[in-house]
Write a protein that holds these residues in place. Structure first.
Motif, PDB file in Angstrom:
ATOM      1  N   GLY A 234       0.826  -1.208   0.000  1.00  0.00           N
ATOM      2  CA  GLY A 234       0.000   0.000   0.000  1.00  0.00           C
ATOM      3  C   GLY A 234       0.850   1.244   0.000  1.00  0.00           C
ATOM      4  N   PHE A 235       0.231   2.385  -0.180  1.00  0.00           N
ATOM      5  CA  PHE A 235       0.993   3.636  -0.206  1.00  0.00           C
ATOM      6  C   PHE A 235       1.078   4.240   1.194  1.00  0.00           C
ATOM      7  CE2 PHE A 235       1.224   8.313  -0.922  1.00  0.00           C
ATOM      8  CZ  PHE A 235       2.542   8.329  -1.333  1.00  0.00           C
ATOM      9  N   ALA A 236      -0.039   4.661   1.733  1.00  0.00           N
ATOM     10  CA  ALA A 236      -0.033   5.290   3.062  1.00  0.00           C
ATOM     11  C   ALA A 236      -0.056   4.217   4.143  1.00  0.00           C
ATOM     12  CB  ALA A 236      -1.242   6.205   3.194  1.00  0.00           C
ATOM     13  N   GLY A 237       0.509   4.528   5.281  1.00  0.00           N
ATOM     14  CA  GLY A 237       0.524   3.573   6.384  1.00  0.00           C
ATOM     15  C   GLY A 237      -0.860   3.404   6.998  1.00  0.00           C
ATOM     16  N   ARG A 238      -1.124   2.202   7.475  1.00  0.00           N
ATOM     17  CA  ARG A 238      -2.415   1.883   8.073  1.00  0.00           C
ATOM     18  C   ARG A 238      -2.808   2.871   9.179  1.00  0.00           C
ATOM     19  NH1 ARG A 238      -5.873  -2.571   9.834  1.00  0.00           N
ATOM     20  NH2 ARG A 238      -5.359  -3.765   8.010  1.00  0.00           N
ATOM     21  N   ARG A 239      -1.866   3.197  10.067  1.00  0.00           N
ATOM     22  CA  ARG A 239      -2.190   4.088  11.184  1.00  0.00           C
ATOM     23  C   ARG A 239      -2.551   5.494  10.706  1.00  0.00           C
ATOM     24  NH1 ARG A 239       2.654   4.113  14.871  1.00  0.00           N
ATOM     25  NH2 ARG A 239       3.529   3.319  12.951  1.00  0.00           N
ATOM     26  N   VAL A 240      -1.817   5.941   9.676  1.00  0.00           N
ATOM     27  CA  VAL A 240      -2.093   7.279   9.113  1.00  0.00           C
ATOM     28  C   VAL A 240      -3.503   7.328   8.543  1.00  0.00           C
ATOM     29  CG1 VAL A 240      -1.355   8.998   7.409  1.00  0.00           C
ATOM     30  CG2 VAL A 240       0.348   7.587   8.577  1.00  0.00           C
TER      31      VAL A 240
END
Lengths: 290, 265
Positions: A234-240
């Protein structure tokens, strides 16, 4: 400090003795029995069984991370790998606080000089240019040297008319090198554009994890994109993302299977079938390529 | 204004009064016609694109667009572009190539939109494909970093023959907050991160990433935008003149080389 390194080295040598480099930091060694705990099912397994099973859990089939050289030995015909830039390191790149120390530590622990190993080799007799990332080296992050080595591999594929394979395994661009890391995304993508124009075949193999700037450049640009089961992609992190939308994401979000469902991966392929799948794809492009 | 700290510049770059792309465009181009949609899924307000003329020459303009009020910001995710936005940019860029129009991009984003749907619809693929496309687009491209250039989301619009930055703009691998969060697990150390990151226009010029700086008068762009606009127009005039005379092969070779040498230390 020396004490710390010594302790670390001892720990590593214990692991390496048993795993012969197949399984590294992600697996926790249980002191008493020397068993390995699988990250997927949390069950204990004898290291020999994992090694014999290509780093895949014998209970649940979880694909553990493996180092670049182990990956190469699974993919390439024995004795065909010719490495380029083996000795290149990033010590000279900049003076970001703590960076050199980190590089040194990872070099010792991961047994590679940088987060990617590049060169040429053969898959079932077909010559290929290949770059394999090593997530044990600073989470496989892409700095200038990683970007440059990958670009050289892409250019080699274009010039020598070899099909190209890149096995991605990276948390993204390397923070310590700042904007220059970011620019490696443009550099590698530009090199791939040229390979494309020359009619070259590029098979991108996504393994756990393929995220951030690596997913948003060469990893997603394959003519054919394969992924190992349950890898995080994925591109953005899960937490973000969870923070942005203020809700919890489902477990399968950003997994290989999720990406296939959404149309961004051609096939999810187990590690045992990977060489065979690549080999078939390469055979299909024989004579067509370039 | 060279003596300012990086964080002071971050503050200027993010000043709510600082003009957005939509504020500046009417002063730079004539006859702007907006073109919408990616032809696949939707239209992203964070990527404002269209046709215009620059002193009589037709150009394609692609601008990352932050809102000027809350309503606009909600519509455009505070200028964070979604896959549809990148795909709209790709569509308009290919169109520019077809009709031999130079492309002028404006970079102003904290980063690509980190939303659930953005991931589902392929944020990574959209950015990657933009990078690859712009690398070989057979028409001149000039990128202007207006205020904030953050991560791959900004890079997707800055693969260009020339990259200029407004003096108080910042351009970095990640926002200072994100950088502090990854490196020290502490977002509140953003100020410290900004100083370390080398993200100001002067840093980027030193590193050979950008081709030049558009000077701002004291107090920042929002205090006195007229002079800066004149400077920008002068740059566009000069660079379009140079780039449009180049043969396509030379243009593309030089663009490839520009990025090929970045980070070769």
């Amino acid at each position: 400090m020396n004490q710390l390194f010594k302790k670390r080295k001892e720990q590593i040598s214990i692991v390496q003795q048993f795993f012969n480099r197949v399984v590294k930091t992600e697996v926790k060694v249980v002191e008493a029995s020397q068993l390995v705990i699988c990250d997927g099912c949390k069950q204990a397994i004898a290291p020999e069984s994992i090694k014999a099973n290509q780093g895949v859990c014998i209970h649940c089939g979880y694909h553990m991370r493996i180092g670049a050289y182990d990956r190469l030995s699974l993919l390439l015909d024995e004795g065909t790998f010719r490495e380029i830039d083996k000795k290149r390191t990033s010590f000279h790149v900049n003076d970001f606080p703590g960076y050199k120390k980190k590089l040194y530590q990872y070099q010792q622990a991961a047994n590679v000089n940088e987060a990617v190993v590049c060169g040429s080799g053969q898959i079932s007799g077909v010559k290929v240019a290949i770059a394999v990332m090593d997530s044990y080296f600073m989470m496989g992050s892409m700095g200038s040297v990683v970007g440059d080595k990958i670009t050289k591999t892409i250019e080699m594929a274009t010039q020598k008319k070899f099909p190209l394979l890149i096995v991605s395994s990276s948390g993204g661009a390397r923070m310590q090198e700042g904007i220059l890391s970011l620019m490696q995304m443009a550099k590698t993508s530009a090199a791939l554009a040229r390979l494309d124009e020359a009619g070259g075949l590029y098979i991108s193999i996504l393994t756990h994890p393929t995220t951030g700037g690596v997913s948003a450049s060469y990893a997603m640009l394959g003519d054919i994109i394969l992924a190992e089961p349950k890898a995080t992609i994925g591109f953005a992190g899960r937490r973000v993302i969870e923070k942005t939308i203020n809700e919890k994401l489902p477990d399968h979000f950003q997994t290989s299977e999720f990406l296939k469902e959404k149309g961004f991966v051609d096939q999810v392929v187990t590690r045992h079938q990977l060489k065979d799948t690549c080999s078939k794809l390469l055979q299909l492009h024989q004579g067509v390529n370039l | 204004m060279k003596s300012m700290s990086a964080w002071e510049r971050v503050m200027l770059a993010r000043n709510p009064q600082r003009p957005k792309a939509k504020d500046l465009l009417p002063h730079i181009f004539e006859d702007f016609i907006e073109l919408c949609g990616d032809r696949h899924f939707g239209d992203d307000a964070a990527l404002y694109g269209g046709l215009a003329t620059f002193e009589g020459t037709p150009v394609t303009v692609l601008a990352q667009s932050k809102g000027r009020n809350l309503q606009e910001n909600l519509e455009c995710h505070f200028g964070m572009v979604s896959p549809e936005g990148y795909r709209k940019a790709q569509r308009l860029a290919k169109q520019a190539e077809k009709f031999h129009r130079p492309i002028i991009t404006f970079v102003d984003t904290a980063g690509a939109f980190p939303g659930k749907e953005a991931e589902e619809r392929g944020q990574a693929e959209a950015i990657a494909t933009s990078l690859k496309l712009f690398a070989t687009l057979k028409t001149p491209i000039i990128a202007i970093v207006l205020s904030e250039g953050g991560s791959g989301g900004a890079l997707a619009l800055s693969v260009a023959d020339r990259i200029y930055m407004f003096e108080n703009a910042i351009y970095s691998i990640l926002s200072p907050e994100g950088f502090a969060s990854i490196l020290w697990k502490d977002e509140s150390r953003a100020k410290e991160a900004a100083e370390l990151m080398e993200c100001t226009s002067f840093d980027l010029l030193n590193k050979g990433i950008i081709d030049g700086i558009i000077e701002e008068s004291e107090g920042g762009l929002h205090q006195h935008q007229k002079t800066a606009i004149l400077l920008l127009k002068e740059i566009l005039r000069k660079e379009l003149g140079i780039l449009s005379k180049k043969k396509v092969k030379q243009l593309l070779d030089e663009r490839y080389k520009k990025f090929r040498v970045m980070g070769n230390v």
